[in-house]
Scaffold this active site. Structure first.
Site, PDB file in Angstrom:
ATOM      1  N   SER A 165      53.026 -17.223  87.667  1.00  0.00           N
ATOM      2  CA  SER A 165      53.200 -17.312  89.113  1.00  0.00           C
ATOM      3  C   SER A 165      54.305 -18.303  89.423  1.00  0.00           C
ATOM      4  O   SER A 165      54.599 -19.198  88.621  1.00  0.00           O
ATOM      5  CB  SER A 165      51.898 -17.793  89.774  1.00  0.00           C
ATOM      6  N   TYR A 188      45.152 -24.435  92.069  1.00  0.00           N
ATOM      7  CA  TYR A 188      45.782 -23.224  91.538  1.00  0.00           C
ATOM      8  C   TYR A 188      47.094 -23.539  90.821  1.00  0.00           C
ATOM      9  O   TYR A 188      47.356 -23.027  89.726  1.00  0.00           O
ATOM     10  CB  TYR A 188      46.028 -22.226  92.666  1.00  0.00           C
TER      11      TYR A 188
END
Length: 245
Positions: A133, A146
């Protein structure tokens, strides 16, 4: 599908990027194994593409061990299972959410990779792909849990590249930015209004856009290792800078 089709395993295959990757790899003539907790979805997908479906919880070591026994031969492993939970600042952090994010995004990559490394090496042309990501190289307010997990997944991937040098196993990370999938719905515990606002006024990537990148990476000749692919919408420059209409 030809007799010489290579076997590709995709985790987190029941929806989103994982589901799209199963379709993309099947179209690229791989024999695909779709693995996820939601077995019914994987079974429907496998029937559609002519592959196999297995139940897998990457946070459960026993589940991963069963997976390895069920897949004695594999050439490509796409570590796609993961996701985000919550968007609170560190001062309000939910420890269980942080624990779950680390289990799926980091420990899950380690468990699945460790379990399947012998089979990947036996294949003579193995490939490990991690769905990373933009959060693996950037940070943003409310995203500490995250981004910490995805930074760790990025570190694991880069370390594997060094540890497997000289072996017939390639290692790649495909790191998308904003993708319109169930990602935000999961992050906001099913709150559809909050999830919709993430993509409001902009044109995000689709799961198929990311799956195309994965398919490209794993179909290069054996001497070519695509180490890292960053892919974002044209409307997104960084994790925080998004053009909205």
């Amino acid at each position: 599908m030809s007799e010489t089709s290579r076997i590709a395993l995709v985790t987190g295959a029941s929806s989103g990027i994982g589901e799209a990757t199963v379709r993309a790899l099947a179209a690229a003539d791989f024999e695909v194994v779709a693995a996820a907790r939601r077995l019914e979805r994987c079974e429907a997908l496998a029937q559609e593409v002519g592959g196999r479906a297995l139940r897998l919880d990457v946070a459960d070591p026993d589940s991963v061990a069963e997976l390895a026994e069920s897949v004695p031969e594999v050439s490509v492993v796409v570590n796609n299972a993961g996701g985000a939970l919550g968007l609170e600042p560190v001062a309000e952090a939910d420890e269980e959410n942080w624990r779950q994010m680390f289990e799926t995004n980091v420990m899950g990559v380690m468990r699945v990779t460790k379990a399947l490394l012998p089979a990947l090496e036996r294949s003579g042309d193995g490939h490990i792909v991690v769905t990373g990501s933009v959060a693996g190289v950037e940070v943003y307010p409310g995203g500490a849990g995250y981004t910490a997990a995805k930074h760790a997944a990025n570190a694991v991937t880069r370390t594997l590249r060094l540890e497997l040098l000289g072996k017939p196993i390639r290692v790649s990370e495909v790191a998308p930015g904003m993708v319109e999938t169930e990602f935000s719905l999961t992050r906001f515990e099913g709150d559809e209004e909050k999830a919709a606002k993430v993509y409001e006024g902009t044109n995000p990537l689709s799961a198929e856009d990311v799956a195309d990148a994965v398919a490209y990476v794993v179909t290069r000749p054996p001497h070519v290792n695509v180490d890292y692919v960053s892919i974002k919408p044209t409307d997104q420059a960084t994790a925080r800078d998004v053009h909205r209409r």
